[in-house]
Design a protein around this motif. Sequence first.
Motif, mmCIF file in Angstrom:
data_model
loop_
_atom_site.group_PDB
_atom_site.id
_atom_site.type_symbol
_atom_site.label_atom_id
_atom_site.label_comp_id
_atom_site.label_asym_id
_atom_site.label_seq_id
_atom_site.Cartn_x
_atom_site.Cartn_y
_atom_site.Cartn_z
ATOM 1 N N SER A 19 0.822 -1.213 0.000
ATOM 2 C CA SER A 19 0.000 0.000 0.000
ATOM 3 C C SER A 19 0.853 1.259 0.000
ATOM 4 O O SER A 19 0.371 2.338 -0.365
ATOM 5 N N THR A 20 2.098 1.155 0.393
ATOM 6 C CA THR A 20 2.991 2.321 0.424
ATOM 7 C C THR A 20 3.480 2.718 -0.966
ATOM 8 O O THR A 20 4.094 3.767 -1.126
ATOM 9 N N ASP A 117 1.887 16.035 -2.423
ATOM 10 C CA ASP A 117 2.092 15.622 -1.038
ATOM 11 C C ASP A 117 1.304 14.359 -0.721
ATOM 12 O O ASP A 117 1.739 13.503 0.050
ATOM 13 N N LEU A 118 0.161 14.234 -1.353
ATOM 14 C CA LEU A 118 -0.688 13.070 -1.136
ATOM 15 C C LEU A 118 0.002 11.794 -1.619
ATOM 16 O O LEU A 118 -0.047 10.754 -0.952
ATOM 17 N N THR A 119 0.673 11.866 -2.757
ATOM 18 C CA THR A 119 1.327 10.682 -3.314
ATOM 19 C C THR A 119 2.646 10.355 -2.611
ATOM 20 O O THR A 119 3.053 9.194 -2.590
ATOM 21 N N LEU A 120 3.292 11.348 -2.055
ATOM 22 C CA LEU A 120 4.586 11.103 -1.411
ATOM 23 C C LEU A 120 4.432 10.759 0.058
ATOM 24 O O LEU A 120 5.010 9.774 0.545
ATOM 25 N N ASN A 121 3.662 11.549 0.786
ATOM 26 C CA ASN A 121 3.588 11.404 2.240
ATOM 27 C C ASN A 121 2.243 10.883 2.747
ATOM 28 O O ASN A 121 2.066 10.718 3.954
ATOM 29 N N ARG A 122 1.308 10.622 1.823
ATOM 30 C CA ARG A 122 -0.033 10.171 2.210
ATOM 31 C C ARG A 122 -0.712 11.188 3.130
ATOM 32 O O ARG A 122 -1.475 10.837 4.024
ATOM 33 N N LYS A 127 -3.243 16.342 7.193
ATOM 34 C CA LYS A 127 -3.992 15.192 7.719
ATOM 35 C C LYS A 127 -3.569 13.936 6.963
ATOM 36 O O LYS A 127 -3.577 13.913 5.730
ATOM 37 N N ALA A 128 -3.211 12.897 7.699
ATOM 38 C CA ALA A 128 -2.691 11.674 7.090
ATOM 39 C C ALA A 128 -3.824 10.702 6.757
ATOM 40 O O ALA A 128 -4.777 10.548 7.540
ATOM 41 N N LEU A 129 -3.708 10.054 5.612
ATOM 42 C CA LEU A 129 -4.628 8.961 5.298
ATOM 43 C C LEU A 129 -4.375 7.817 6.277
ATOM 44 O O LEU A 129 -3.240 7.620 6.723
ATOM 45 N N GLY A 132 -2.305 1.881 5.607
ATOM 46 C CA GLY A 132 -2.838 0.819 4.765
ATOM 47 C C GLY A 132 -3.629 1.322 3.579
ATOM 48 O O GLY A 132 -4.085 0.522 2.750
ATOM 49 N N SER A 133 -3.813 2.644 3.469
ATOM 50 C CA SER A 133 -4.536 3.207 2.332
ATOM 51 C C SER A 133 -3.695 3.113 1.065
ATOM 52 O O SER A 133 -2.470 3.209 1.104
#
Length: 255
Positions: A19-20, A117-122, A127-129, A132-133
Motif C-alpha cells: 500500500s505504500t 504531497d498526497l502521493t509522497l507522504n499520504r 492530515k494523514a490517510l 494501509g490506504s
Amino acid sequence: MAVMINTSELKETLELTPSTQNIMLVGKHGIGKSEILTNYFNSKGMKVVTLFLGQMADPGDIIGLPSKVERLDADGNVTSQTDFTPPYWFPVDGKPIVLFLDELNRARPEILQTVMDLTLNRKLAGKALPEGSHVISAVNDGDEYQLTDLDPALVSRFNIYEFKPTVEEWLSWAASQRLDERVINFIQDNPTWLDGDSSDYKGLDKSADRRAWKKVSDIMLKVDVIKDIHKRIIAGIVGVGAAAAFIQSAQQHKV
C-alpha cells in the motif's frame, strides 16, 4: 514506455504491491479500469473513493475549505490558526481506503500540486490517510485527448503500467454479465471492433469502446426485430462504421 498488463495481471499486481507504493494505469477510456479496481478492493473489504481530477477547478475540491481555529498557546493566550475542514471523501473513521485519482493528466496544474504531497507522504493539508490506504491513478494516452504534461517528480512516485485487457477477458466478462448474445458473437468474430479506432477522431465523432458495447447490449436485450431506428441509436453509441458492421452481424445471429 510503460509495461503492458492485462486484467488478470492487474489483479496480481494489486495483490503484490504494498500500500505504500502508488500505481498509475495508462489506457484508453472505457476499458474498465475503475470497475475492476472497485470490484477487486471491495472484495477485500476496502472502500474505493474515486476523484475525477479533470473535473476539479480548485484545490479546495481535494483538500477541503479553510476555516479559522482558535487555540490556547503555552501562555494561555488565544491564538488563531487556519485549518482545513476535511472534504466529503476523507476517511474520518480511521479505516484505510483506496484513493483512485482518475484523469490525472487532465487535471489543472494547481490540482496536480495538491496531489504531490498526497502521493509522497499520504497527507492532505497536514492530515494523514489511515495506514494501509492505497493511492492509484489513471491517465489517458492518445492524440484524441486534451492532456496536461505531468511533472517528472510526480510521475516518479508511481509504478506505471499500460492497462490493456485482452479480448478474451472481455468476452468472458460479457458472458458472466449476460450481455446480449449478438454483441458477444459480433466481438468474438470481429475483435478489432472492441476498442474501435480513435486515431482519426474529429470533434464529436463516436468511436467504439468496451463501455459502449455494454450500452449496445442494454438496448439489444429489448430488441427482437432490428428496425432502422435501432441502427441509428446504436450508431450514436459506437459510431456509424461499427454500428453498420454490428447490425449486419446481428441480423445473421438472431435471438
